[in-house]
Design a protein around this motif. Structure first.
Motif, short mmCIF file in Angstrom:
data_model
loop_
_atom_site.label_atom_id
_atom_site.label_comp_id
_atom_site.label_asym_id
_atom_site.label_seq_id
_atom_site.Cartn_x
_atom_site.Cartn_y
_atom_site.Cartn_z
N ASP A 1 0.82 -1.22 0.00
CA ASP A 1 0.00 0.00 0.00
C ASP A 1 0.85 1.27 0.00
N ASN A 2 2.18 1.09 -0.08
CA ASN A 2 3.11 2.24 -0.02
C ASN A 2 2.95 3.04 1.26
N ILE A 3 2.70 2.32 2.34
CA ILE A 3 2.65 2.94 3.67
C ILE A 3 3.93 2.56 4.41
N THR A 4 4.61 3.55 4.95
CA THR A 4 5.78 3.29 5.78
C THR A 4 5.56 3.89 7.16
N ALA A 5 6.21 3.29 8.15
CA ALA A 5 6.09 3.79 9.53
C ALA A 5 7.47 3.76 10.18
N ASN A 6 7.81 4.82 10.85
CA ASN A 6 9.07 4.90 11.60
C ASN A 6 8.79 5.43 12.99
N ALA A 7 9.61 5.01 13.94
CA ALA A 7 9.49 5.45 15.33
C ALA A 7 10.64 6.37 15.69
N LEU A 8 10.47 7.11 16.78
CA LEU A 8 11.50 8.08 17.14
C LEU A 8 11.51 8.37 18.63
N MET A 9 12.65 8.84 19.07
CA MET A 9 12.82 9.44 20.40
C MET A 9 12.94 10.95 20.18
N PRO A 10 11.99 11.74 20.69
CA PRO A 10 12.06 13.19 20.46
C PRO A 10 13.17 13.89 21.22
N GLY A 11 13.63 13.25 22.31
CA GLY A 11 14.59 13.90 23.20
C GLY A 11 13.91 14.23 24.51
N ALA A 12 14.68 14.72 25.45
CA ALA A 12 14.13 15.10 26.75
C ALA A 12 13.58 16.52 26.65
N VAL A 13 12.26 16.62 26.70
CA VAL A 13 11.58 17.90 26.54
C VAL A 13 10.56 18.03 27.66
N TYR A 14 10.55 19.15 28.34
CA TYR A 14 9.59 19.34 29.42
C TYR A 14 8.26 19.84 28.88
N THR A 15 7.25 18.97 28.94
CA THR A 15 5.89 19.29 28.50
C THR A 15 4.93 18.76 29.56
N ASN A 16 3.64 18.75 29.23
CA ASN A 16 2.64 18.18 30.14
C ASN A 16 2.86 16.69 30.39
N LEU A 17 3.66 16.04 29.54
CA LEU A 17 3.92 14.62 29.69
C LEU A 17 4.53 14.30 31.05
N GLN A 18 5.27 15.26 31.62
CA GLN A 18 5.98 15.02 32.88
C GLN A 18 5.13 15.29 34.13
N ARG A 19 3.82 15.43 33.96
CA ARG A 19 3.00 15.81 35.12
C ARG A 19 3.00 14.77 36.23
N HIS A 20 3.32 13.51 35.89
CA HIS A 20 3.34 12.47 36.92
C HIS A 20 4.75 12.18 37.44
N THR A 21 5.77 12.88 36.92
CA THR A 21 7.15 12.51 37.23
C THR A 21 7.96 13.63 37.86
N GLY A 22 7.30 14.69 38.30
CA GLY A 22 8.01 15.75 38.99
C GLY A 22 8.40 16.93 38.13
N GLY A 23 8.22 16.83 36.80
CA GLY A 23 8.48 17.95 35.91
C GLY A 23 9.94 18.34 35.85
N GLN A 24 10.17 19.60 35.55
CA GLN A 24 11.52 20.08 35.26
C GLN A 24 12.45 19.99 36.46
N GLY A 25 11.91 20.05 37.66
CA GLY A 25 12.78 20.01 38.84
C GLY A 25 13.11 18.61 39.32
N SER A 26 12.69 17.59 38.58
CA SER A 26 12.86 16.22 39.07
C SER A 26 14.30 15.74 38.98
N GLY A 27 15.09 16.33 38.07
CA GLY A 27 16.49 15.96 37.95
C GLY A 27 16.75 14.60 37.33
N ARG A 28 15.76 14.02 36.67
CA ARG A 28 15.94 12.70 36.07
C ARG A 28 16.89 12.75 34.88
N VAL A 29 16.94 13.89 34.19
CA VAL A 29 17.75 14.02 32.98
C VAL A 29 18.74 15.17 33.15
N PRO A 30 20.04 14.94 32.85
CA PRO A 30 21.02 16.03 32.94
C PRO A 30 20.63 17.21 32.06
#
Length: 309
Positions: free
Chosen positions: A204-233
């Motif tokens: 069908d000429n359909i292709t799919a690829n996956a990716l890692m966007p990088g460490a970016v502070y968005t609403n995604l981190q609402r359960h993990t402490g956000g920007q002050g959590s220090g999980r990522v350098p």
């Protein structure tokens, strides 16, 4: 297999990647586009002239973003539609209402490391949102994607290295729930989906690829402490504009024409690894395993019933 490299990298922005690309008369759909990476991905796609639909749970927020994108890009073919990826009925209604071809599908929406929660069907929330909902969406839109060939972009994460898909207990019925293992499993499923969709829908000429966007502070981190959590350098942190770059690359770049079933980070294909890395790079071998990818497709079809192709 030679890894794909591009002129772009860690610091590239979505606007830089999209510069000079003409997608007039093409149609794109971005899930979770009412904020964060999804909004910036949609903005960059709109800047290429594509008609862009924001598929969101909160249509009020979506309309605000759509208005801003139209004003900043001059492209007024920016639309909003309601979609709840944890609700099969919502997905079925969305796909039934779609008319005409779809050239770019960006599976961007997601949740990360949330407290233990299950859908009405008993599906673990992260697996249901990050994988099953997008699986149902893509299979439901298959004919639209196949109409003129299409690219599917799947936002995964280095978090996939936290866990393979645990086939005997996907929904933590017996295991003690761990938010990061659940997240990791769902992000592995994202990569496996890209592998199998590319294989299954090649004609069908359909292709799919996956990716890692990088460490970016968005609403995604609402359960993990956000920007002050220090999980990522701090040196690994990207802006939202930089974080959306790899999604836009996979959606638009001529370098990816006909390429599928691969995993990218920082706008370049990532190396395959056999152990967890201390960086944000590398894709676990199990996430690219063709047998695992086919098994996940079968499992997903079984959970969702006969609505999946």
């Amino acid at each position: 297999m030679t890894l794909i490299t591009t002129p772009f990298g860690f610091s590239s922005t979505a606007a830089e990647v999209a510069h000079g690309i003409d997608l007039a008369a093409r149609r794109a759909l971005v899930t979770g586009a009412s904020s964060g990476l999804g909004a910036e991905t949609a903005r960059a796609l709109a800047s290429t002239g594509a008609a862009v639909t924001l598929a969101v749970r909160d249509t009020t927020a979506g309309e605000r973003v759509a208005k801003d994108i139209a004003e900043t890009t001059g492209n007024h073919e920016v639309h909003v539609a309601r979609l709840d990826l944890t609700d099969p009925a919502s997905i079925a209604a969305f796909t039934a209402a779609w008319q005409g071809p779809l050239h770019i599908l960006v599976n961007n929406a997601g949740v990360m490391a949330c407290p233990e929660q299950y859908t009405a069907q008993g599906w673990e929330w992260q697996f249901a949102t990050n994988h099953l909902g997008h699986f149902a969406l893509a299979t439901g839109l298959h004919d639209a994607l196949a109409a003129d060939g299409a690219r599917i972009v799947v936002v995964s994460s280095t978090g996939h290295q936290q866990s393979p898909v645990v086939w005997d207990d996907v929904h933590f019925a017996f295991r003690r729930y761990d938010p990061w293992l659940a997240y990791g499993q769902s992000k592995t499923a994202n990569v496996l989906f890209a592998v199998e969709a590319t294989r299954r829908w090649a004609a069908d000429n359909i292709t799919a690829n996956a990716l890692m966007p990088g460490a970016v502070y968005t609403n995604l981190q609402r359960h993990t402490g956000g920007q002050g959590s220090g999980r990522v350098p701090a040196e690994f942190i990207k802006t939202v504009e930089q974080g959306a770059a790899t999604s836009v690359l996979l959606a638009t770049s001529p370098l990816l024409e006909g390429i599928g079933g691969r995993y990218f980070a920082d706008c370049n294909e990532a190396e395959t690894v056999d152990h967890r890395t201390n960086t944000l790079h590398g894709v676990a071998r199990y996430a690219l395993d063709p047998a695992g990818a086919e098994r996940l497709w079968t499992l997903s079809e079984g959970l969702l019933g006969d609505r999946a192709h």
